[in-house]
Design a protein around this motif. Structure first.
Motif, PDB file in Angstrom:
ATOM      1  N   LEU A  29     -12.337  68.676  21.848  1.00  0.00           N
ATOM      2  CA  LEU A  29     -12.454  68.902  20.403  1.00  0.00           C
ATOM      3  C   LEU A  29     -11.139  69.436  19.831  1.00  0.00           C
ATOM      4  CD1 LEU A  29     -16.041  70.441  20.144  1.00  0.00           C
ATOM      5  CD2 LEU A  29     -15.311  68.134  19.485  1.00  0.00           C
ATOM      6  N   LEU A  30     -10.550  70.408  20.526  1.00  0.00           N
ATOM      7  CA  LEU A  30      -9.287  70.979  20.066  1.00  0.00           C
ATOM      8  C   LEU A  30      -8.173  69.935  20.097  1.00  0.00           C
ATOM      9  CD1 LEU A  30      -9.577  74.454  21.804  1.00  0.00           C
ATOM     10  CD2 LEU A  30      -9.364  74.100  19.341  1.00  0.00           C
ATOM     11  N   ALA A  31      -8.164  69.090  21.147  1.00  0.00           N
ATOM     12  CA  ALA A  31      -7.136  68.047  21.246  1.00  0.00           C
ATOM     13  C   ALA A  31      -7.274  67.050  20.093  1.00  0.00           C
ATOM     14  CB  ALA A  31      -7.216  67.335  22.585  1.00  0.00           C
ATOM     15  N   PRO A  60       3.032  73.314  24.198  1.00  0.00           N
ATOM     16  CA  PRO A  60       1.820  73.772  24.895  1.00  0.00           C
ATOM     17  C   PRO A  60       1.908  73.648  26.418  1.00  0.00           C
ATOM     18  CG  PRO A  60       1.207  72.460  22.995  1.00  0.00           C
ATOM     19  CD  PRO A  60       2.695  72.348  23.130  1.00  0.00           C
ATOM     20  N   THR A  61       2.449  72.518  26.930  1.00  0.00           N
ATOM     21  CA  THR A  61       2.519  72.364  28.383  1.00  0.00           C
ATOM     22  C   THR A  61       3.539  73.329  28.984  1.00  0.00           C
ATOM     23  OG1 THR A  61       4.046  70.500  28.115  1.00  0.00           O
ATOM     24  CG2 THR A  61       1.728  69.968  28.472  1.00  0.00           C
ATOM     25  N   ALA A  62       4.644  73.574  28.269  1.00  0.00           N
ATOM     26  CA  ALA A  62       5.644  74.515  28.775  1.00  0.00           C
ATOM     27  C   ALA A  62       5.064  75.930  28.825  1.00  0.00           C
ATOM     28  CB  ALA A  62       6.903  74.482  27.904  1.00  0.00           C
ATOM     29  N   TRP A  63       4.349  76.329  27.768  1.00  0.00           N
ATOM     30  CA  TRP A  63       3.695  77.642  27.774  1.00  0.00           C
ATOM     31  C   TRP A  63       2.714  77.737  28.942  1.00  0.00           C
ATOM     32  CZ3 TRP A  63       2.294  78.236  21.846  1.00  0.00           C
ATOM     33  CH2 TRP A  63       3.426  78.729  21.176  1.00  0.00           C
ATOM     34  N   MET A  64       1.868  76.704  29.079  1.00  0.00           N
ATOM     35  CA  MET A  64       0.856  76.738  30.137  1.00  0.00           C
ATOM     36  C   MET A  64       1.492  76.744  31.517  1.00  0.00           C
ATOM     37  SD  MET A  64      -1.956  77.172  28.731  1.00  0.00           S
ATOM     38  CE  MET A  64      -2.905  77.168  30.222  1.00  0.00           C
ATOM     39  N   SER A  65       2.622  76.042  31.679  1.00  0.00           N
ATOM     40  CA  SER A  65       3.263  76.004  32.996  1.00  0.00           C
ATOM     41  C   SER A  65       3.621  77.412  33.449  1.00  0.00           C
ATOM     42  CB  SER A  65       4.506  75.105  32.964  1.00  0.00           C
ATOM     43  OG  SER A  65       5.567  75.719  32.255  1.00  0.00           O
ATOM     44  N   MET A  66       4.093  78.229  32.523  1.00  0.00           N
ATOM     45  CA  MET A  66       4.471  79.607  32.869  1.00  0.00           C
ATOM     46  C   MET A  66       3.247  80.508  32.975  1.00  0.00           C
ATOM     47  SD  MET A  66       8.003  80.360  30.851  1.00  0.00           S
ATOM     48  CE  MET A  66       7.527  79.828  29.228  1.00  0.00           C
ATOM     49  N   PHE A  67       2.327  80.339  32.029  1.00  0.00           N
ATOM     50  CA  PHE A  67       1.146  81.198  32.022  1.00  0.00           C
ATOM     51  C   PHE A  67       0.295  80.966  33.278  1.00  0.00           C
ATOM     52  CE2 PHE A  67      -3.318  81.980  30.738  1.00  0.00           C
ATOM     53  CZ  PHE A  67      -3.211  83.341  30.540  1.00  0.00           C
ATOM     54  N   LEU A  68       0.110  79.700  33.644  1.00  0.00           N
ATOM     55  CA  LEU A  68      -0.691  79.397  34.835  1.00  0.00           C
ATOM     56  C   LEU A  68      -0.026  79.960  36.087  1.00  0.00           C
ATOM     57  CD1 LEU A  68      -1.910  75.741  34.171  1.00  0.00           C
ATOM     58  CD2 LEU A  68      -3.275  77.826  34.147  1.00  0.00           C
ATOM     59  N   TYR A  69       1.314  79.892  36.132  1.00  0.00           N
ATOM     60  CA  TYR A  69       1.998  80.466  37.288  1.00  0.00           C
ATOM     61  C   TYR A  69       1.731  81.968  37.357  1.00  0.00           C
ATOM     62  CZ  TYR A  69       5.262  81.197  41.020  1.00  0.00           C
ATOM     63  OH  TYR A  69       5.792  81.536  42.247  1.00  0.00           O
ATOM     64  N   VAL A 204      -3.116  74.710  17.998  1.00  0.00           N
ATOM     65  CA  VAL A 204      -4.389  74.087  18.363  1.00  0.00           C
ATOM     66  C   VAL A 204      -4.234  73.310  19.671  1.00  0.00           C
ATOM     67  CG1 VAL A 204      -6.096  72.349  17.695  1.00  0.00           C
ATOM     68  CG2 VAL A 204      -5.269  73.979  16.002  1.00  0.00           C
ATOM     69  N   MET A 205      -3.120  72.592  19.813  1.00  0.00           N
ATOM     70  CA  MET A 205      -2.869  71.867  21.059  1.00  0.00           C
ATOM     71  C   MET A 205      -2.708  72.834  22.239  1.00  0.00           C
ATOM     72  SD  MET A 205      -3.085  68.636  20.705  1.00  0.00           S
ATOM     73  CE  MET A 205      -2.177  67.792  21.999  1.00  0.00           C
ATOM     74  N   SER A 206      -2.130  73.994  21.970  1.00  0.00           N
ATOM     75  CA  SER A 206      -1.987  75.001  23.031  1.00  0.00           C
ATOM     76  C   SER A 206      -3.353  75.512  23.471  1.00  0.00           C
ATOM     77  CB  SER A 206      -1.127  76.171  22.556  1.00  0.00           C
ATOM     78  OG  SER A 206       0.141  75.705  22.178  1.00  0.00           O
ATOM     79  N   ALA A 207      -4.222  75.763  22.494  1.00  0.00           N
ATOM     80  CA  ALA A 207      -5.579  76.210  22.813  1.00  0.00           C
ATOM     81  C   ALA A 207      -6.296  75.142  23.638  1.00  0.00           C
ATOM     82  CB  ALA A 207      -6.347  76.514  21.535  1.00  0.00           C
ATOM     83  N   ALA A 209      -4.865  72.882  25.634  1.00  0.00           N
ATOM     84  CA  ALA A 209      -4.281  72.889  26.980  1.00  0.00           C
ATOM     85  C   ALA A 209      -4.867  74.029  27.800  1.00  0.00           C
ATOM     86  CB  ALA A 209      -2.755  73.027  26.897  1.00  0.00           C
ATOM     87  N   TRP A 210      -5.094  75.161  27.143  1.00  0.00           N
ATOM     88  CA  TRP A 210      -5.653  76.332  27.810  1.00  0.00           C
ATOM     89  C   TRP A 210      -7.066  76.028  28.315  1.00  0.00           C
ATOM     90  CZ3 TRP A 210      -4.028  81.651  25.540  1.00  0.00           C
ATOM     91  CH2 TRP A 210      -4.305  82.653  26.469  1.00  0.00           C
ATOM     92  N   MET A 211      -7.893  75.474  27.418  1.00  0.00           N
ATOM     93  CA  MET A 211      -9.274  75.139  27.788  1.00  0.00           C
ATOM     94  C   MET A 211      -9.295  74.098  28.905  1.00  0.00           C
ATOM     95  SD  MET A 211     -11.167  77.054  25.970  1.00  0.00           S
ATOM     96  CE  MET A 211      -9.897  78.302  25.954  1.00  0.00           C
ATOM     97  N   TYR A 212      -8.411  73.094  28.779  1.00  0.00           N
ATOM     98  CA  TYR A 212      -8.336  72.038  29.790  1.00  0.00           C
ATOM     99  C   TYR A 212      -7.983  72.629  31.157  1.00  0.00           C
ATOM    100  CZ  TYR A 212      -6.554  68.161  32.513  1.00  0.00           C
ATOM    101  OH  TYR A 212      -6.328  67.259  33.526  1.00  0.00           O
ATOM    102  N   ALA A 213      -6.989  73.515  31.166  1.00  0.00           N
ATOM    103  CA  ALA A 213      -6.533  74.097  32.435  1.00  0.00           C
ATOM    104  C   ALA A 213      -7.652  74.903  33.093  1.00  0.00           C
ATOM    105  CB  ALA A 213      -5.299  74.976  32.204  1.00  0.00           C
TER     106      ALA A 213
END
Lengths: 241, 60
Positions: A29-31, A60-69, A204-207, A209-213
């Motif tokens: 939905l967010l995507a 969003p993917t760059a943020w998630m890459s660091m946050f997930l790490y 919104v795309m970041s949110a 990516a977060w939900m997807y991850a």
């Protein structure tokens, strides 16, 4: 409420299975909303033209890459200190999605860099440290699976992941510490900030990516649990029913 | 909230930068499909392994 109830792999297995679909629904939905804003509503960028729309994936993917790490390293720390089984499994479940996010950040960065900088790749601080992050994910996954005894793999890989945390501030501050082609942070609310639709779309795309991850991690951790606990009675009784 | 584009062909052309824009968004799509397939495969393998062990046990 017993906070340790879900720290047992057998109970978390069921919880993860019930939660995962909802995270995927939220991500979709967010995507849909984010892509609508980013691709259809947001205006052309005055300087870059249309190619700036890569930002809706890149940031969003760059943020998630660091946050997930960071989250993976926290689970690694927990598993080393408290020797909890589930935290090591969570770290293993996060790594492939983290690597995927890192790859996407690098890939979209390359296709954004070509028309704006004139090159797909340059060995500057931001790009190189993000590439190091990708190799840290690969190294973590290789090391975790390099041992006959998965618990030894957990510990060795956790140590690598914790040492690699040093790379996170290097990525984050690279644009300030070194001269780099990569621009500084756009998300500040002073001066020439982003167009409001662009900013909303990106958040919104970041949110999403977060939900997807989270969804992908929950689905993967269920497989990790099955792989690791397949000789236990509760797993045996799963398929038998 | 109005649509920025005048036509669909404008949209797909992305102001002449279609290659770079769609290579990025296409990669996102491919990445999600690949991860979904790999998640499904991993689950299938894990369940197969459990099944195998159970069969071995009943044979013995």
């Amino acid at each position: 409420m017993n906070w340790f109830y879900f720290s047992s792999p057998s109970t978390f297995y069921g919880l993860a299975g019930r939660l995962a679909p909802w995270f995927f629904v939220a991500a979709a939905l967010l995507a849909a909303w984010g892509l609508y804003l980013g691709l259809l509503v947001a205006p052309t960028d005055a300087q870059q033209g249309e190619v700036y729309r890569v930002i809706f994936i890149h940031v969003p993917t760059a943020w998630m890459s660091m946050f997930l790490y960071f989250v993976m390293a926290c689970y690694c720390g927990l598993s080393l200190v408290f020797n909890t089984r589930l935290s090591a499994m969570m770290a293993r479940a996060i790594a492939p999605t983290g690597a995927l996010m890192t790859f996407l950040a690098l890939w979209t960065g390359a296709f954004w860099g070509r028309p704006t900088w004139g090159t797909y790749w340059v060995w500057d601080a931001r790009l190189t440290s993000e590439l190091v992050l990708l190799f840290l994910y690969f190294g973590y996954m290789a090391l975790a699976n390099a041992f006959e005894d998965p618990r030894r793999g957990d510990r060795a890989a956790a140590l690598l992941a914790l040492i690699g945390v040093v790379n996170l501030p290097i990525i984050y501050f690279s644009v300030q510490w070194w001269n780099t082609l990569h621009q500084g942070s756009s998300v500040s609310f002073k001066g020439t900030s982003m167009h409001v639709t662009m900013l909303t779309g990106m958040l919104v795309m970041s949110a999403s990516a977060w939900m997807y991850a989270i969804g992908a991690t929950l689905v993967r951790v269920r497989s990790v649990i099955l792989e690791r606990e397949r000789r236990t009675a509760w797993v045996r009784s799963l398929g038998a029913a | 909230m109005t649509i920025w584009w005048k036509s669909w062909s404008d949209f797909w052309a992305m102001g002449g930068q279609a290659f770079f824009v769609w290579m990025s968004f296409g990669a996102l799509l491919v990445a999600i499909v690949v991860e979904m397939l790999s998640l499904r495969l991993r689950r299938k393998r894990a369940l197969d392994a459990i099944e195998e062990e159970r069969d071995l046990e009943t044979e013995n």
